[in-house]
Design a protein around this motif. Structure first.
Motif, PDB file in Angstrom:
ATOM      1  N   VAL A 365     -18.863  16.327 -36.345  1.00 60.49           N
ATOM      2  CA  VAL A 365     -18.621  14.914 -36.058  1.00 60.49           C
ATOM      3  C   VAL A 365     -17.806  14.850 -34.775  1.00 60.49           C
ATOM      4  O   VAL A 365     -16.665  15.334 -34.744  1.00 60.49           O
ATOM      5  CB  VAL A 365     -17.852  14.225 -37.209  1.00 60.49           C
ATOM      6  CG1 VAL A 365     -17.541  12.780 -36.833  1.00 60.49           C
ATOM      7  CG2 VAL A 365     -18.652  14.286 -38.501  1.00 60.49           C
ATOM      8  N   PRO A 366     -18.372  14.295 -33.682  1.00 63.42           N
ATOM      9  CA  PRO A 366     -17.621  14.220 -32.414  1.00 63.42           C
ATOM     10  C   PRO A 366     -16.423  13.293 -32.549  1.00 63.42           C
ATOM     11  O   PRO A 366     -16.537  12.177 -33.051  1.00 63.42           O
ATOM     12  CB  PRO A 366     -18.646  13.657 -31.427  1.00 63.42           C
ATOM     13  CG  PRO A 366     -19.969  13.762 -32.104  1.00 63.42           C
ATOM     14  CD  PRO A 366     -19.712  13.714 -33.566  1.00 63.42           C
ATOM     15  N   LYS A 367     -15.273  13.769 -32.093  1.00 64.33           N
ATOM     16  CA  LYS A 367     -14.042  12.974 -32.149  1.00 64.33           C
ATOM     17  C   LYS A 367     -13.321  13.045 -30.802  1.00 64.33           C
ATOM     18  O   LYS A 367     -13.515  13.976 -30.015  1.00 64.33           O
ATOM     19  CB  LYS A 367     -13.110  13.510 -33.248  1.00 64.33           C
ATOM     20  CG  LYS A 367     -13.611  13.306 -34.670  1.00 64.33           C
ATOM     21  CD  LYS A 367     -13.367  11.895 -35.163  1.00 64.33           C
ATOM     22  CE  LYS A 367     -13.774  11.733 -36.627  1.00 64.33           C
ATOM     23  NZ  LYS A 367     -13.469  10.392 -37.137  1.00 64.33           N
ATOM     24  N   GLN A 368     -12.477  12.064 -30.576  1.00 67.70           N
ATOM     25  CA  GLN A 368     -11.593  12.070 -29.422  1.00 67.70           C
ATOM     26  C   GLN A 368     -10.218  11.560 -29.849  1.00 67.70           C
ATOM     27  O   GLN A 368     -10.097  10.856 -30.854  1.00 67.70           O
ATOM     28  CB  GLN A 368     -12.155  11.179 -28.313  1.00 67.70           C
ATOM     29  CG  GLN A 368     -12.228   9.704 -28.695  1.00 67.70           C
ATOM     30  CD  GLN A 368     -12.761   8.831 -27.579  1.00 67.70           C
ATOM     31  OE1 GLN A 368     -12.809   9.257 -26.438  1.00 67.70           O
ATOM     32  NE2 GLN A 368     -13.153   7.596 -27.903  1.00 67.70           N
ATOM     33  N   ILE A 369      -9.210  11.956 -29.109  1.00 66.08           N
ATOM     34  CA  ILE A 369      -7.861  11.452 -29.383  1.00 66.08           C
ATOM     35  C   ILE A 369      -7.613  10.277 -28.442  1.00 66.08           C
ATOM     36  O   ILE A 369      -7.664  10.415 -27.223  1.00 66.08           O
ATOM     37  CB  ILE A 369      -6.805  12.548 -29.160  1.00 66.08           C
ATOM     38  CG1 ILE A 369      -7.046  13.703 -30.128  1.00 66.08           C
ATOM     39  CG2 ILE A 369      -5.400  11.982 -29.352  1.00 66.08           C
ATOM     40  CD1 ILE A 369      -6.111  14.883 -29.911  1.00 66.08           C
ATOM     41  N   LYS A 370      -7.360   9.128 -29.047  1.00 63.14           N
ATOM     42  CA  LYS A 370      -7.146   7.923 -28.263  1.00 63.14           C
ATOM     43  C   LYS A 370      -6.150   7.030 -28.977  1.00 63.14           C
ATOM     44  O   LYS A 370      -6.240   6.850 -30.195  1.00 63.14           O
ATOM     45  CB  LYS A 370      -8.476   7.180 -28.068  1.00 63.14           C
ATOM     46  CG  LYS A 370      -8.405   5.996 -27.108  1.00 63.14           C
ATOM     47  CD  LYS A 370      -9.789   5.416 -26.891  1.00 63.14           C
ATOM     48  CE  LYS A 370      -9.735   4.251 -25.921  1.00 63.14           C
ATOM     49  NZ  LYS A 370     -11.091   3.647 -25.702  1.00 63.14           N
ATOM     50  N   ASP A 371      -5.182   6.520 -28.219  1.00 67.12           N
ATOM     51  CA  ASP A 371      -4.157   5.628 -28.772  1.00 67.12           C
ATOM     52  C   ASP A 371      -3.430   6.271 -29.949  1.00 67.12           C
ATOM     53  O   ASP A 371      -3.134   5.629 -30.969  1.00 67.12           O
ATOM     54  CB  ASP A 371      -4.773   4.290 -29.211  1.00 67.12           C
ATOM     55  CG  ASP A 371      -5.434   3.552 -28.060  1.00 67.12           C
ATOM     56  OD1 ASP A 371      -4.931   3.686 -26.920  1.00 67.12           O
ATOM     57  OD2 ASP A 371      -6.435   2.853 -28.287  1.00 67.12           O
TER      58      ASP A 371
END
Length: 447
Positions: A365-371
């Protein structure tokens, strides 16, 4: 189905209740009857599937505590795995009314003390690494010539680490009628000569699983996007606030560097790799289990054969150099039906490896760190899975190009070139506007 259906000895059932085991895993349901029958067995199943108790429970059922001799020999490719099996064996043995002697023979321990104990009595169950067990057999101190069961656990790892020749020597010291049980996550071709040499018409069982990674594990993929990984892992740690987390790296040098960075930034972190002495490794693992640390930075030495209860998160600092270790790393969490999260950092050069893992049935599952939190992202899917759209041939351009190839006046030729270029510019503008709309829509959905 419950363990009661197997009608084990009362003390075995009591031990299972104390451990909290109620229902057997698919591997245990399928293979324990085979082990109890006395047949040789080659059992292939994924890590964390309950293989250890698959052979331990029938072994205890058949054990004769009144005999003063070695009845079972179990080899494991690493000290950590051998110790894990030893502890699981002790958990059962301590419930027996009559003493069951269990010995753990691994490198890095006091050999003289082991020799002194062997002069007094032989253990009922021998567990250990191939090298130390064979040393004791070769010297004549450990007598295994009457053993009834021989277990080779994690056979593929035993082969990879170069211990199969030693296991062969141990097997040659056992009686011909010994039952041999081979358990492994995979059965490589190079293992076949050993199996043909020692196993007598074995039952070959491969326990198929619908998913390569347990359903209880969230398997996330996070792009480094060129960022420095130390800072990114520190940011992850602060967001996750894990109960226990294992951070896997590919080299000892990387383990030292990351460990130093995280400790400097105030995290309770231990490290374990091949450069740390066995006694120190054992002490560190015990401290980690006792929650003295929240994190442990480890090389693939610890990826297999270590079962630490309560590991809530696994972080892969990078894709493992040997892709077969990926499942073993991730499998440190989500055990015994508990939820877990595995996070893998990757960079563009890892794309081919990720595709190979996906072909094995591993879903990311593609994830990113944001906020300050993990959010879903579509960047990698869009880049990797985007296929060239099948566009119908443009008859107008084809016609213009064909005209261009004919012998015509120079001025008319320039007009055709201009029309072709102008049409292609218009198509690019349309594509750019469509792309922009899609990106804006995706951004709105991500909030």
């Amino acid at each position: 189905m419950s363990f009661n259906d197997f009608n084990f000895k009362p003390y075995i059932q009591e031990a299972l209740e104390a451990i909290g085991f109620k229902n057997p895993t698919p591997v245990q349901q399928k293979l324990m009857p085979v082990v109890r029958s006395g047949r040789d067995l080659v059992g292939e199943s994924k890590t964390g599937s309950g293989k250890t108790h698959t052979f331990l429970l029938p072994i205890f059922e058949r054990l004769d505590e009144t005999l003063e001799e070695v009845q079972v020999v179990i080899t494991a490719p690493s000290r950590e795995l051998a110790t894990q099996i030893y502890q699981a064996t002790r958990q059962i043995a301590e419930h027996a009314e009559q003493e069951i002697r269990v010995a753990n023979y691994v490198g890095g321990t006091d050999k003289q003390r082991q020799l002194d104990k062997l002069k007094v009595s032989q253990p009922h169950i021998v567990i250990g690494t191939p090298g130390r067990i064979y040393d004791l057999v070769k010297s004549g101190d450990l007598s295994i010539h009457k053993a009834k069961t021989f277990v080779v656990d994690e056979a593929d790892m035993t082969l990879d680490m170069g211990f199969l020749d030693t296991v062969d020597k141990i097997a040659s010291s056992l009686p011909k009628q010994v039952q041999i049980l081979v358990f492994s996550a995979t059965i490589p071709q190079k293992l076949q000569p050993f199996l043909k040499k020692y196993l007598n018409n074995p039952v070959m069982e491969k326990i198929k699983t619908e998913t390569v990674i347990a359903d209880t594990i969230d398997n996330w993929l996070v792009s480094t996007k060129g960022r420095e990984r130390n800072g990114q892992i520190l940011e992850m740690a602060k967001i996750l606030q894990p109960y226990l987390a294992m951070i896997f790296v590919n080299t000892k040098e990387r383990a030292d560097d990351l460990h130093s960075f995280l400790v400097t930034n105030g995290l309770k972190v231990a490290k374990i790799h091949g450069g740390i002495l066995p006694r120190e490794r054992k002490r560190i693992m015990n401290q980690f289990k006792n929650l003295d640390y929240e994190y442990i930075v480890a090389t693939d030495l610890a990826a297999r054969g270590i079962d630490i209860e309560g590991v809530s998160h696994v972080i892969n600092d990078a894709i493992p150099q040997d892709l077969s270790f990926f499942v073993h790393r991730v499998g440190r969490t989500g055990r015994n039906g508990l939820p877990g999260t595995a996070i893998t950092l990757y960079q563009p050069s890892d794309d081919s490896d990720i595709r190979l893992l996906e072909k094995q049935g591993i879903k990311f599952v593609p994830k990113q760190i944001k906020d300050g939190e993990f959010q879903d992202t579509y960047d990698r899917d869009r880049r990797l899975n985007r296929e060239k759209k099948m566009v119908a041939p443009d008859t107008e351009i084809i016609g213009l190009v064909k005209k261009k190839k004919k012998k015509i006046k120079p001025g008319y030729k320039k007009k055709i070139e201009w029309k072709v270029a102008e049409k292609r510019r218009k198509e690019r503008r349309v594509e750019a506007r469509a792309k922009g709309r899609a990106e804006r829509k995706a951004k709105r959905q991500s909030f």
